[in-house]
Design a protein around this motif. Structure first.
Motif, PDB file in Angstrom:
ATOM      1  N   VAL A 166       0.842  -1.203   0.000  1.00  0.00           N
ATOM      2  CA  VAL A 166       0.000   0.000   0.000  1.00  0.00           C
ATOM      3  C   VAL A 166       0.876   1.252   0.000  1.00  0.00           C
ATOM      4  O   VAL A 166       0.623   2.191  -0.752  1.00  0.00           O
ATOM      5  CB  VAL A 166      -0.969  -0.013   1.205  1.00  0.00           C
ATOM      6  CG1 VAL A 166      -1.584   1.359   1.437  1.00  0.00           C
ATOM      7  CG2 VAL A 166      -2.054  -1.069   1.004  1.00  0.00           C
ATOM      8  N   ASN A 167       1.911   1.253   0.815  1.00  0.00           N
ATOM      9  CA  ASN A 167       2.774   2.430   0.932  1.00  0.00           C
ATOM     10  C   ASN A 167       3.646   2.667  -0.294  1.00  0.00           C
ATOM     11  O   ASN A 167       3.983   3.804  -0.608  1.00  0.00           O
ATOM     12  CB  ASN A 167       3.663   2.321   2.167  1.00  0.00           C
ATOM     13  CG  ASN A 167       2.897   2.546   3.446  1.00  0.00           C
ATOM     14  OD1 ASN A 167       1.852   3.198   3.459  1.00  0.00           O
ATOM     15  ND2 ASN A 167       3.392   1.988   4.533  1.00  0.00           N
ATOM     16  N   ARG A 168       4.006   1.607  -1.005  1.00  0.00           N
ATOM     17  CA  ARG A 168       4.979   1.757  -2.083  1.00  0.00           C
ATOM     18  C   ARG A 168       4.423   1.547  -3.484  1.00  0.00           C
ATOM     19  O   ARG A 168       5.092   1.858  -4.463  1.00  0.00           O
ATOM     20  CB  ARG A 168       6.155   0.835  -1.834  1.00  0.00           C
ATOM     21  CG  ARG A 168       6.893   1.251  -0.552  1.00  0.00           C
ATOM     22  CD  ARG A 168       8.111   0.463  -0.253  1.00  0.00           C
ATOM     23  NE  ARG A 168       9.049   0.397  -1.344  1.00  0.00           N
ATOM     24  CZ  ARG A 168       9.942  -0.578  -1.458  1.00  0.00           C
ATOM     25  NH1 ARG A 168      10.008  -1.539  -0.567  1.00  0.00           N
ATOM     26  NH2 ARG A 168      10.779  -0.589  -2.477  1.00  0.00           N
ATOM     27  N   VAL A 169       3.209   1.030  -3.586  1.00  0.00           N
ATOM     28  CA  VAL A 169       2.609   0.857  -4.910  1.00  0.00           C
ATOM     29  C   VAL A 169       1.633   1.997  -5.177  1.00  0.00           C
ATOM     30  O   VAL A 169       1.630   2.578  -6.244  1.00  0.00           O
ATOM     31  CB  VAL A 169       1.942  -0.529  -5.062  1.00  0.00           C
ATOM     32  CG1 VAL A 169       1.183  -0.631  -6.364  1.00  0.00           C
ATOM     33  CG2 VAL A 169       2.991  -1.626  -4.957  1.00  0.00           C
ATOM     34  N   ILE A 227      -3.609   0.824  -4.693  1.00  0.00           N
ATOM     35  CA  ILE A 227      -4.368  -0.280  -4.099  1.00  0.00           C
ATOM     36  C   ILE A 227      -5.536   0.343  -3.359  1.00  0.00           C
ATOM     37  O   ILE A 227      -5.350   1.254  -2.553  1.00  0.00           O
ATOM     38  CB  ILE A 227      -3.466  -1.095  -3.151  1.00  0.00           C
ATOM     39  CG1 ILE A 227      -2.353  -1.772  -3.954  1.00  0.00           C
ATOM     40  CG2 ILE A 227      -4.291  -2.113  -2.361  1.00  0.00           C
ATOM     41  CD1 ILE A 227      -1.245  -2.365  -3.115  1.00  0.00           C
ATOM     42  N   ASP A 228      -6.737  -0.131  -3.644  1.00  0.00           N
ATOM     43  CA  ASP A 228      -7.892   0.480  -2.981  1.00  0.00           C
ATOM     44  C   ASP A 228      -8.620  -0.463  -2.021  1.00  0.00           C
ATOM     45  O   ASP A 228      -9.457  -0.023  -1.247  1.00  0.00           O
ATOM     46  CB  ASP A 228      -8.872   1.060  -4.001  1.00  0.00           C
ATOM     47  CG  ASP A 228      -9.441   0.022  -4.948  1.00  0.00           C
ATOM     48  OD1 ASP A 228      -9.040  -1.150  -4.899  1.00  0.00           O
ATOM     49  OD2 ASP A 228     -10.305   0.406  -5.758  1.00  0.00           O
ATOM     50  N   ARG A 229      -8.293  -1.786  -2.083  1.00  0.00           N
ATOM     51  CA  ARG A 229      -8.965  -2.741  -1.196  1.00  0.00           C
ATOM     52  C   ARG A 229      -7.977  -3.832  -0.748  1.00  0.00           C
ATOM     53  O   ARG A 229      -7.221  -4.347  -1.561  1.00  0.00           O
ATOM     54  CB  ARG A 229     -10.126  -3.424  -1.929  1.00  0.00           C
ATOM     55  CG  ARG A 229     -11.174  -2.459  -2.388  1.00  0.00           C
ATOM     56  CD  ARG A 229     -12.301  -3.047  -3.230  1.00  0.00           C
ATOM     57  NE  ARG A 229     -12.137  -4.396  -3.686  1.00  0.00           N
ATOM     58  CZ  ARG A 229     -13.079  -5.352  -3.583  1.00  0.00           C
ATOM     59  NH1 ARG A 229     -14.229  -5.078  -3.030  1.00  0.00           N
ATOM     60  NH2 ARG A 229     -12.863  -6.551  -4.048  1.00  0.00           N
ATOM     61  N   VAL A 230      -8.030  -4.131   0.543  1.00  0.00           N
ATOM     62  CA  VAL A 230      -7.259  -5.249   1.093  1.00  0.00           C
ATOM     63  C   VAL A 230      -8.237  -6.157   1.815  1.00  0.00           C
ATOM     64  O   VAL A 230      -8.941  -5.735   2.729  1.00  0.00           O
ATOM     65  CB  VAL A 230      -6.132  -4.775   2.039  1.00  0.00           C
ATOM     66  CG1 VAL A 230      -5.495  -5.965   2.748  1.00  0.00           C
ATOM     67  CG2 VAL A 230      -5.081  -3.978   1.267  1.00  0.00           C
ATOM     68  N   ALA A 263      -5.725   4.189   6.898  1.00  0.00           N
ATOM     69  CA  ALA A 263      -5.363   5.616   6.902  1.00  0.00           C
ATOM     70  C   ALA A 263      -4.830   6.060   5.539  1.00  0.00           C
ATOM     71  O   ALA A 263      -4.882   7.245   5.213  1.00  0.00           O
ATOM     72  CB  ALA A 263      -4.340   5.903   7.993  1.00  0.00           C
ATOM     73  N   ALA A 264      -4.365   5.109   4.745  1.00  0.00           N
ATOM     74  CA  ALA A 264      -3.886   5.425   3.392  1.00  0.00           C
ATOM     75  C   ALA A 264      -5.035   5.470   2.390  1.00  0.00           C
ATOM     76  O   ALA A 264      -4.809   5.604   1.190  1.00  0.00           O
ATOM     77  CB  ALA A 264      -2.845   4.387   2.956  1.00  0.00           C
ATOM     78  N   GLY A 265      -6.274   5.362   2.881  1.00  0.00           N
ATOM     79  CA  GLY A 265      -7.436   5.437   1.999  1.00  0.00           C
ATOM     80  C   GLY A 265      -7.845   4.102   1.409  1.00  0.00           C
ATOM     81  O   GLY A 265      -8.566   4.058   0.416  1.00  0.00           O
ATOM     82  N   VAL A 266      -7.396   3.014   2.021  1.00  0.00           N
ATOM     83  CA  VAL A 266      -7.678   1.675   1.526  1.00  0.00           C
ATOM     84  C   VAL A 266      -8.754   1.027   2.396  1.00  0.00           C
ATOM     85  O   VAL A 266      -8.689   1.096   3.623  1.00  0.00           O
ATOM     86  CB  VAL A 266      -6.390   0.819   1.535  1.00  0.00           C
ATOM     87  CG1 VAL A 266      -6.669  -0.608   1.097  1.00  0.00           C
ATOM     88  CG2 VAL A 266      -5.322   1.458   0.651  1.00  0.00           C
ATOM     89  N   TYR A 267      -9.735   0.416   1.756  1.00  0.00           N
ATOM     90  CA  TYR A 267     -10.788  -0.306   2.460  1.00  0.00           C
ATOM     91  C   TYR A 267     -10.232  -1.661   2.905  1.00  0.00           C
ATOM     92  O   TYR A 267      -9.772  -2.450   2.076  1.00  0.00           O
ATOM     93  CB  TYR A 267     -11.998  -0.481   1.542  1.00  0.00           C
ATOM     94  CG  TYR A 267     -13.131  -1.299   2.117  1.00  0.00           C
ATOM     95  CD1 TYR A 267     -13.634  -1.050   3.380  1.00  0.00           C
ATOM     96  CD2 TYR A 267     -13.702  -2.324   1.369  1.00  0.00           C
ATOM     97  CE1 TYR A 267     -14.685  -1.800   3.893  1.00  0.00           C
ATOM     98  CE2 TYR A 267     -14.756  -3.073   1.861  1.00  0.00           C
ATOM     99  CZ  TYR A 267     -15.242  -2.807   3.136  1.00  0.00           C
ATOM    100  OH  TYR A 267     -16.270  -3.545   3.638  1.00  0.00           O
ATOM    101  N   VAL A 268     -10.259  -1.929   4.209  1.00  0.00           N
ATOM    102  CA  VAL A 268      -9.735  -3.172   4.768  1.00  0.00           C
ATOM    103  C   VAL A 268     -10.909  -3.973   5.317  1.00  0.00           C
ATOM    104  O   VAL A 268     -11.631  -3.506   6.203  1.00  0.00           O
ATOM    105  CB  VAL A 268      -8.719  -2.907   5.890  1.00  0.00           C
ATOM    106  CG1 VAL A 268      -8.090  -4.216   6.354  1.00  0.00           C
ATOM    107  CG2 VAL A 268      -7.655  -1.920   5.447  1.00  0.00           C
ATOM    108  N   PHE A 269     -11.072  -5.179   4.786  1.00  0.00           N
ATOM    109  CA  PHE A 269     -12.239  -5.975   5.158  1.00  0.00           C
ATOM    110  C   PHE A 269     -11.913  -7.455   5.157  1.00  0.00           C
ATOM    111  O   PHE A 269     -10.902  -7.892   4.600  1.00  0.00           O
ATOM    112  CB  PHE A 269     -13.396  -5.695   4.183  1.00  0.00           C
ATOM    113  CG  PHE A 269     -13.115  -6.124   2.765  1.00  0.00           C
ATOM    114  CD1 PHE A 269     -13.690  -7.277   2.247  1.00  0.00           C
ATOM    115  CD2 PHE A 269     -12.291  -5.369   1.930  1.00  0.00           C
ATOM    116  CE1 PHE A 269     -13.431  -7.676   0.941  1.00  0.00           C
ATOM    117  CE2 PHE A 269     -12.038  -5.758   0.630  1.00  0.00           C
ATOM    118  CZ  PHE A 269     -12.600  -6.920   0.124  1.00  0.00           C
TER     119      PHE A 269
END
Length: 158
Positions: free
Chosen positions: A92-95, A98-101, A137-143
């Motif tokens: 997430v930090n380096r690519v 990515i919008d969903r994990v 916090a990076a704007g990625v949906y974690v579910f």
């Protein structure tokens, strides 16, 4: 294009190779995992678990980041699989796009000390929870979602 990043202790197995790959319409699975990428037996086993119609790569975290950032990757439909939140956070930090994990199966195969059961398939400790919040916090949906037809569970509430 990265269709989904999934955290799964088992990396490639039936749910990933058959159900998720079909649901996502992918043509590539990238396992990004240092241990597997540096072990020829594990690498070969993971590649054998992929359906014949899908190309599979087993890469170190560094090589995975380099590959995902290659402009040619944007033309592919990629399903990324890692086995821990730390590697997902690094991606997430380096690519950056990515919008969903998705957490599939995590935490049951490692030391259970200090882990809280949050679903039948997800066990998290305080470090895992911190990393989930950093990813979010990076704007990625974690579910968490075991299979595509299961309900999604927002993991930022833990």
């Amino acid at each position: 294009m990265i269709k989904l990043v999934r955290i799964d202790d088992r990396l490639i197995h039936g749910q990933v190779a058959l159900v998720w790959s079909k649901h996502l319409g992918i043509n590539r699975i990238m396992v990004i995992n240092d241990r597997s990428a540096n072990n020829e037996t594990l690498k070969a086993t993971l590649k054998m678990a992929c359906p014949g119609s899908i190309k599979c790569a087993v890469l170190t975290v560094e090589k995975g980041i380099e590959t995902l950032n290659d402009p040619r990757c944007k033309d592919l439909n990629v399903f990324v699989v890692v086995d821990n939140p730390s590697d997902a956070l690094e991606l997430v930090n380096r690519v950056g796009f990515i919008d969903r994990v998705n957490f599939g199966n995590y935490g049951k195969t490692s030391n259970m000390e200090g882990k809280e059961k949050v679903t039948n398939n997800i066990f998290l400790d305080d470090v895992d929870k911190k990393q989930i919040h950093e990813i979010a916090a990076a704007g990625v949906y974690v579910f968490s979602q075991l299979l595509p037809d299961n309900e999604e569970v927002d993991l930022t509430t833990y």
